[in-house]
Design a protein around this motif. Structure first.
Motif, PDB file in Angstrom:
ATOM      1  N   ALA A   1       0.827  -1.205   0.000  1.00 47.64           N
ATOM      2  CA  ALA A   1       0.000   0.000   0.000  1.00 47.64           C
ATOM      3  C   ALA A   1       0.863   1.257   0.000  1.00 47.64           C
ATOM      4  O   ALA A   1       0.580   2.222  -0.722  1.00 47.64           O
ATOM      5  CB  ALA A   1      -0.938  -0.005   1.206  1.00 47.64           C
ATOM      6  N   ASN A   2       1.942   1.262   0.785  1.00 46.87           N
ATOM      7  CA  ASN A   2       2.846   2.416   0.815  1.00 46.87           C
ATOM      8  C   ASN A   2       3.522   2.631  -0.534  1.00 46.87           C
ATOM      9  O   ASN A   2       3.700   3.767  -0.965  1.00 46.87           O
ATOM     10  CB  ASN A   2       3.898   2.244   1.914  1.00 46.87           C
ATOM     11  CG  ASN A   2       3.308   2.396   3.290  1.00 46.87           C
ATOM     12  OD1 ASN A   2       2.252   3.003   3.474  1.00 46.87           O
ATOM     13  ND2 ASN A   2       3.967   1.822   4.283  1.00 46.87           N
ATOM     14  N   ALA A   3       3.902   1.548  -1.206  1.00 42.02           N
ATOM     15  CA  ALA A   3       4.536   1.665  -2.523  1.00 42.02           C
ATOM     16  C   ALA A   3       3.563   2.250  -3.543  1.00 42.02           C
ATOM     17  O   ALA A   3       3.943   3.085  -4.366  1.00 42.02           O
ATOM     18  CB  ALA A   3       5.040   0.304  -2.989  1.00 42.02           C
ATOM     19  N   VAL A   4       2.303   1.836  -3.470  1.00 38.85           N
ATOM     20  CA  VAL A   4       1.296   2.368  -4.402  1.00 38.85           C
ATOM     21  C   VAL A   4       1.068   3.849  -4.117  1.00 38.85           C
ATOM     22  O   VAL A   4       0.989   4.669  -5.038  1.00 38.85           O
ATOM     23  CB  VAL A   4      -0.014   1.562  -4.304  1.00 38.85           C
ATOM     24  CG1 VAL A   4      -1.128   2.241  -5.060  1.00 38.85           C
ATOM     25  CG2 VAL A   4       0.214   0.153  -4.828  1.00 38.85           C
ATOM     26  N   ARG A   5       0.968   4.230  -2.832  1.00 36.86           N
ATOM     27  CA  ARG A   5       0.793   5.650  -2.482  1.00 36.86           C
ATOM     28  C   ARG A   5       1.978   6.477  -2.970  1.00 36.86           C
ATOM     29  O   ARG A   5       1.807   7.568  -3.504  1.00 36.86           O
ATOM     30  CB  ARG A   5       0.648   5.798  -0.969  1.00 36.86           C
ATOM     31  CG  ARG A   5      -0.733   5.517  -0.485  1.00 36.86           C
ATOM     32  CD  ARG A   5      -0.880   5.927   0.985  1.00 36.86           C
ATOM     33  NE  ARG A   5      -1.799   4.997   1.591  1.00 36.86           N
ATOM     34  CZ  ARG A   5      -1.494   4.044   2.446  1.00 36.86           C
ATOM     35  NH1 ARG A   5      -0.263   3.888   2.851  1.00 36.86           N
ATOM     36  NH2 ARG A   5      -2.410   3.249   2.923  1.00 36.86           N
ATOM     37  N   GLU A   6       3.186   5.967  -2.776  1.00 39.16           N
ATOM     38  CA  GLU A   6       4.387   6.681  -3.208  1.00 39.16           C
ATOM     39  C   GLU A   6       4.397   6.865  -4.724  1.00 39.16           C
ATOM     40  O   GLU A   6       4.750   7.922  -5.223  1.00 39.16           O
ATOM     41  CB  GLU A   6       5.638   5.920  -2.756  1.00 39.16           C
ATOM     42  CG  GLU A   6       6.946   6.526  -3.208  1.00 39.16           C
ATOM     43  CD  GLU A   6       7.232   7.879  -2.579  1.00 39.16           C
ATOM     44  OE1 GLU A   6       7.980   8.657  -3.211  1.00 39.16           O
ATOM     45  OE2 GLU A   6       6.705   8.170  -1.498  1.00 39.16           O
ATOM     46  N   ALA A   7       3.993   5.846  -5.441  1.00 41.12           N
ATOM     47  CA  ALA A   7       3.975   5.926  -6.908  1.00 41.12           C
ATOM     48  C   ALA A   7       2.924   6.915  -7.392  1.00 41.12           C
ATOM     49  O   ALA A   7       3.084   7.530  -8.444  1.00 41.12           O
ATOM     50  CB  ALA A   7       3.710   4.548  -7.499  1.00 41.12           C
ATOM     51  N   ALA A   8       1.859   7.109  -6.624  1.00 40.13           N
ATOM     52  CA  ALA A   8       0.778   8.001  -7.040  1.00 40.13           C
ATOM     53  C   ALA A   8       1.097   9.467  -6.743  1.00 40.13           C
ATOM     54  O   ALA A   8       0.447  10.353  -7.291  1.00 40.13           O
ATOM     55  CB  ALA A   8      -0.515   7.602  -6.345  1.00 40.13           C
TER      56      ALA A   8
ATOM     57  N   ARG B   1       7.265   6.696 -12.414  1.00 36.98           N
ATOM     58  CA  ARG B   1       8.256   6.527 -11.346  1.00 36.98           C
ATOM     59  C   ARG B   1       8.757   5.108 -11.427  1.00 36.98           C
ATOM     60  O   ARG B   1       8.030   4.183 -11.090  1.00 36.98           O
ATOM     61  CB  ARG B   1       7.631   6.768 -10.005  1.00 36.98           C
ATOM     62  CG  ARG B   1       7.236   8.207  -9.815  1.00 36.98           C
ATOM     63  CD  ARG B   1       6.932   8.373  -8.415  1.00 36.98           C
ATOM     64  NE  ARG B   1       8.086   8.961  -7.772  1.00 36.98           N
ATOM     65  CZ  ARG B   1       7.988   9.732  -6.739  1.00 36.98           C
ATOM     66  NH1 ARG B   1       6.829   9.972  -6.212  1.00 36.98           N
ATOM     67  NH2 ARG B   1       9.058  10.237  -6.195  1.00 36.98           N
ATOM     68  N   GLY B   2       9.985   4.923 -11.845  1.00 39.27           N
ATOM     69  CA  GLY B   2      10.523   3.580 -11.959  1.00 39.27           C
ATOM     70  C   GLY B   2       9.717   2.786 -12.969  1.00 39.27           C
ATOM     71  O   GLY B   2       9.465   3.239 -14.071  1.00 39.27           O
TER      72      GLY B   2
END
Length: 126
Positions: free
Chosen positions: A83-90, A115-116
């Motif tokens: 979930a944190n990775a998805v939030r960071e990507a958004a 992003r990446g």
């Protein structure tokens, strides 16, 4: 038609096999490991439920081998990290002051952020 999925060896169980059971009679040991590459005549394929509930005869040992490459059940920490990775990507990218460029990061346009290896597409409404 032949099924490519190996089934549990237990009577009346049709679930897919996930582990292979082998008896080592000389050592009075039952060895339960990852599903073997191919079916062996003196081994037993077991589903997840039967492999978890496996017991051995009195006086025998059960050795449970784990395969590091086998998928594990996700934990709360795994789901939180996802979930944190998805939030960071958004999140919109931080733009340095004076760094020109009308197009988004990586030259993409049209409300797309990259992003990446993840890409967030903005809806036309926002």
């Amino acid at each position: 038609m032949v099924s490519l999925v190996r089934r549990c060896s237990r009577t009346a169980c049709g679930r897919p096999a996930v582990a292979t059971l082998t008896y080592v009679y000389a050592d009075s040991t039952a060895v339960l490991g990852p599903l073997a590459t191919y079916a062996e005549p003196h081994c037993y394929d077991l589903c997840a439920e039967h492999s978890e509930r496996l017991t051995a005869p009195r006086g025998w040992d059960v050795v449970r081998l784990t395969d590091g490459s086998a998928p594990s059940r996700p934990t709360g920490d795994d789901l939180e990290a996802l979930a944190n990775a998805v939030r960071e990507a958004a999140r919109p990218p931080e733009r340095a002051a004076g760094a020109g460029g009308g197009a988004g990061q990586g030259g993409h346009t049209g409300g797309e952020t990259r992003r990446g290896h993840l890409r967030v597409l903005r809806s036309p409404d926002s």
